[in-house]
Write an enzyme that holds these catalytic residues in place. Structure first.
Site, PDB file in Angstrom:
ATOM      1  CG  ASP A 203      32.038  40.841  36.866  1.00 12.91           C
ATOM      2  OD1 ASP A 203      32.276  40.079  37.821  1.00 12.91           O
ATOM      3  OD2 ASP A 203      32.405  42.031  36.829  1.00 12.91           O
TER       4      ASP A 203
ATOM      5  CG  ASP B 285      29.904  44.363  36.197  1.00  9.27           C
ATOM      6  OD1 ASP B 285      30.975  44.707  36.747  1.00  9.27           O
ATOM      7  OD2 ASP B 285      28.832  44.210  36.837  1.00  9.27           O
TER       8      ASP B 285
ATOM      9  CD  GLU C 269      35.368  47.271  43.565  1.00  9.76           C
ATOM     10  OE1 GLU C 269      34.766  46.328  43.026  1.00  9.76           O
ATOM     11  OE2 GLU C 269      35.511  48.397  43.045  1.00  9.76           O
TER      12      GLU C 269
HETATM   13  O1  KIV Z   1      33.977  44.624  36.860  1.00 10.26           O
HETATM   14  C1  KIV Z   1      35.138  44.585  37.258  1.00 10.26           C
HETATM   15  O2  KIV Z   1      36.100  44.906  36.562  1.00 10.26           O
HETATM   16  C2  KIV Z   1      35.359  44.118  38.618  1.00 10.26           C
HETATM   17  C3  KIV Z   1      36.647  44.516  39.233  1.00 10.26           C
HETATM   18  C4  KIV Z   1      36.482  45.880  39.778  1.00 10.26           C
HETATM   19  C5  KIV Z   1      37.082  43.541  40.221  1.00 10.26           C
HETATM   20  O3  KIV Z   1      34.507  43.527  39.211  1.00 10.26           O
END
Ligand code: KIV
Length: 272
Positions: A88, A49, A187
């Site tokens: 996500d 996301d 993260e």
């Molecule tokens: O949204 C995204 O790209 C992520 C990464 C930061 C792992 O969750």
């Protein structure tokens, strides 16, 4: 060049089996062109996301809709053959209740053909993760710095720097493992935390800004290509300056058009 030669798409159980055998490589993609280019080099592609920020120029990841994630994920699945594809779940699409989460996760899986979903949240989300896993939805749990919690955290800040913060993240990890998450995305956590979690977790840990102690690494593709603008996190190594190449190509095109040199006959449709 480190490519792989899979004839079929990597599955979630195969990804899990890589723990302790081989480091896991992942990058984000949300378009067909990027997905096709990344496919031979990564084990899984994440439709993050973060697209809200790097793709749409929004201020945070909060403003990402389920329909947008579904559209981008369909493009990535359609353009890849080897990488496992993980999407996500956007903010607000799974936090309300396990039932809401199931409804929306099932929709994303069914309409996109992706392999698994990633959800952000600590121990409070573990009940939802368990509900989903028991109903056939593979979940990667995202803990530590959770961009969807930016307002609660007061910004995008590294997590687990104090002893109590570190212990909370470790409890989050254990709760998600007990709930059946197939992987933990860490993260912005301190190296010691990442090392301890990777040590006790039977499931692979994927780090972003979380040290090489993790079982694998993911980066936002635009960041490593020099396309991330001014918001690239400090820990990111830039591997290429694709932004400069794009500027050169655009400048050359603009020059040809303005000086009357475009189109050259050999570039015209129908002329070989
Ligand atoms: O949204 C995204 O790209 C992520 C990464 C930061 C792992 O969750």
């Amino acid at each position: 060049m480190s490519t792989h030669s899979r004839t079929t798409r990597l599955t979630v159980p195969q990804l899990v089996a890589m723990k302790g055998q081989q480091k896991i490589v992942s990058l984000t993609a949300y378009s067909s062109a990027f997905a096709r280019l990344l496919d031979p080099f990564v084990d899984f592609i994440l439709i993050g996301d973060s697209t809200a920020m790097v793709g749409y120029g929004r201020a945070s990841t909060l403003d990402m809709s389920l329909e947008e994630i579904i559209g981008h994920t369909r493009a990535v699945v359609a353009s890849t053959r080897q990488a496992c594809v993980i999407a996500d779940m956007p903010f607000g699409s799974y936090q309300e209740s396990p039932q809401q989460a199931y409804r929306n996760c099932a929709q994303v899986l069914a309409r996109t053909g992706c392999d698994a979903l990633k959800l952000e949240g600590g121990q409070a989300l573990a009940g939802t993760v368990e509900f989903l896993v028991q109903r056939g939805i593979p979940v990667m749990a995202h803990i530590g710095l959770m961009p969807q919690y930016v307002n609660a955290m007061g910004g995008f800040k590294a997590q687990g720097l104090s002893d109590s913060g570190a212990s909370l993240i470790e409890q989050d990890a254990r709760a998600h493992l007990d709930a059946g998450a197939f992987s933990l995305l860490l993260e912005g956590v301190a190296e010691g935390v990442a090392r301890r979690i990777s040590g006790f977790s039977p499931m692979p840990t994927i780090g972003i800004g979380a040290s090489p102690a993790c079982d694998g690494q993911v980066l936002v593709t635009e960041d490593l290509l020099g396309l991330g603008g001014s918001r690239v996190p400090r820990f990111v190594k830039q591997y290429a300056d694709v932004g400069a190449l794009i500027s050169q190509a655009c400048e050359a095109f603009a020059h040809e058009v303005r000086s009357g040199q475009f189109p050259e006959p050999r570039h015209c449709y129908g002329v070989s």
